[in-house]
Design an enzyme around this catalytic site. Structure first.
Site, short mmCIF file in Angstrom:
data_model
loop_
_atom_site.label_atom_id
_atom_site.label_comp_id
_atom_site.label_asym_id
_atom_site.label_seq_id
_atom_site.Cartn_x
_atom_site.Cartn_y
_atom_site.Cartn_z
N GLY A 2 -69.85 75.80 165.36
CA GLY A 2 -70.93 76.71 164.98
C GLY A 2 -70.89 77.35 163.61
O GLY A 2 -71.94 77.70 163.09
N TYR A 40 -71.35 70.77 168.34
CA TYR A 40 -71.14 69.50 169.02
C TYR A 40 -70.21 69.65 170.23
O TYR A 40 -70.44 69.03 171.27
CB TYR A 40 -70.58 68.46 168.05
CG TYR A 40 -70.33 67.13 168.71
CD1 TYR A 40 -71.38 66.27 168.99
CD2 TYR A 40 -69.05 66.74 169.08
CE1 TYR A 40 -71.18 65.05 169.61
CE2 TYR A 40 -68.83 65.52 169.71
CZ TYR A 40 -69.90 64.68 169.97
OH TYR A 40 -69.68 63.48 170.60
N TYR A 43 -76.02 71.37 163.26
CA TYR A 43 -74.84 71.64 164.07
C TYR A 43 -73.59 71.17 163.36
O TYR A 43 -73.64 70.32 162.46
CB TYR A 43 -74.95 70.99 165.46
CG TYR A 43 -74.81 69.48 165.47
CD1 TYR A 43 -73.57 68.89 165.65
CD2 TYR A 43 -75.92 68.66 165.32
CE1 TYR A 43 -73.43 67.51 165.68
CE2 TYR A 43 -75.80 67.29 165.35
CZ TYR A 43 -74.55 66.71 165.53
OH TYR A 43 -74.42 65.36 165.55
N CYS A 44 -72.48 71.77 163.78
CA CYS A 44 -71.16 71.34 163.32
C CYS A 44 -70.30 71.19 164.57
O CYS A 44 -70.83 70.89 165.64
CB CYS A 44 -70.58 72.35 162.32
SG CYS A 44 -70.35 74.00 163.01
N GLN A 45 -69.01 71.42 164.46
CA GLN A 45 -68.14 71.24 165.62
C GLN A 45 -68.29 72.40 166.62
O GLN A 45 -68.43 72.17 167.80
CB GLN A 45 -66.68 71.10 165.18
CG GLN A 45 -65.75 70.60 166.25
CD GLN A 45 -66.01 69.16 166.65
OE1 GLN A 45 -66.68 68.40 165.97
NE2 GLN A 45 -65.48 68.78 167.79
#
Length: 78
Positions: free
Chosen positions: A44, A68, A40-42
């Site tokens: 997508g 996130y 995951y990132c912030q």
């Protein structure tokens, strides 16, 4: 696995997530835990890129939809 920057990770992350920023992921493939990875990132995009890269190396990897930010908005952040 959190593919955001160390500063983003330090500001909040999913418990138990290993931080390997997308920018250095290729150099740190040997450090990743065995088995399927959920990245995951912030929001997508970096997670999507990381999951594609990992799959190209033969790993099972999925991107956490919404990243996130969505996880935290759903009450995941403590």
């Amino acid at each position: 696995m959190d593919v955001r920057s160390p500063a983003e990770h330090a500001a909040g992350h999913i418990p138990g997530a290993v931080n390997v920023p997308l920018d250095v992921l290729r150099d740190r493939l040997d450090e990743l835990p065995a088995g399927e990875l959920i990245v995951y990132c912030q929001v997508g995009q970096r997670g999507h890129t990381a999951a594609m890269l990992l799959r190209r190396t033969g790993r099972e990897a999925s991107n956490l939809d919404g990243g996130y930010r969505t996880w935290a908005a759903a009450g995941g952040a403590g």
